[in-house]
Design an enzyme around this catalytic site. Structure first.
Site, PDB file in Angstrom:
ATOM      1  CG  HIS A  16     -17.373  12.901 -62.602  1.00 30.30           C
ATOM      2  ND1 HIS A  16     -18.186  11.804 -62.771  1.00 30.30           N
ATOM      3  CD2 HIS A  16     -18.183  13.922 -62.218  1.00 30.30           C
ATOM      4  CE1 HIS A  16     -19.440  12.145 -62.516  1.00 30.30           C
ATOM      5  NE2 HIS A  16     -19.464  13.426 -62.177  1.00 30.30           N
ATOM      6  CD  GLU A  54     -15.863   9.390 -64.367  1.00 29.99           C
ATOM      7  OE1 GLU A  54     -17.044   9.777 -64.474  1.00 29.99           O
ATOM      8  OE2 GLU A  54     -15.260   9.317 -63.269  1.00 29.99           O
ATOM      9  CB  CYS A  83     -20.542  11.956 -58.990  1.00 31.09           C
ATOM     10  SG  CYS A  83     -21.438  13.505 -59.309  1.00 31.09           S
TER      11      CYS A  83
END
Length: 205
Positions: A185, A187, A80
């Site tokens: 992202h 995650e 990001c």
């Protein structure tokens, strides 16, 4: 076991990234200690929020130069705003200098009509080079999770590892040698995101 330094410079919630990396087999040090960063096998450079805060946080933590050096000598995954910081500057706040590791700029999405900015939610990602080891076992056009109002525009098109469409086609991943970076992202991207993190943990350069 691969030891990863997850850079902590006051930007964003690192808990989800740390847990996701541990889930795929890494030992994670959440740190801004240059000595621990130097000892790590690999580095994850996260970031959310404003570029100015990102750059200030890195400078105050004393890790801006650490990041500049790391991208040349060990595997790095930037996420990001971490990816955006690799370029020369951002349009944010009238212009913010970034790390300048790659030529190019960070641009704000234009008026996209019926599409809202920030670009928030799930979107398909087109892999420019599906043979890259970071895309192992990830289907073409897999969906990843985004939250951003700015996107990177690298000067060298061969840096672009993936693109996404949101009113316009924009670069959503870059790669060069031992570095890989994503606007999305991983995650927060469930199966595909965890696979990408696993690929990073297993990436031998």
């Amino acid at each position: 076991m691969t030891r990863i330094a997850l850079l902590d410079y006051g930007m964003g919630n690192l808990h989800s990234a740390a847990k996701a990396l541990e889930h795929v087999g890494a030992t994670v040090d959440v740190t801004n200690d240059p000595k621990l960063i130097a000892k790590a096998d690999k580095i994850v450079f996260p970031g959310v929020g404003a570029m100015r805060d990102c750059m200030q946080g890195m400078h105050e933590a004393g890790i801006d130069e650490v990041v500049r050096q790391a991208v040349f000598n060990k595997p790095v995954l930037a996420i990001c705003v971490g990816m955006q910081a690799l370029l020369e500057s951002s349009e944010e706040n009238g212009g913010v200098p970034a790390l300048g590791i790659f030529e190019g700029a960070v641009k704000h999405f234009p008026d996209l009509g019926h599409l809202k900015v920030p670009h928030m939610g799930w979107n398909q990602v087109y892999q420019n080079d599906p043979a890259h080891p970071m895309w192992n076992n990830i289907d073409q056009d897999s969906r990843f999770y985004f939250v951003h109002s700015y996107y990177v525009e690298p000067k060298q098109s061969d840096l672009i590892a993936a693109t996404c469409d949101y009113g316009l086609q924009f670069c959503t991943a870059i790669h060069k040698d031992n570095l890989f970076a994503t606007q999305f992202h991983p995650e927060k991207s469930h199966t595909a995101g965890l696979q990408l993190l696993k690929n990073f943990v297993e990436w031998n350069i």
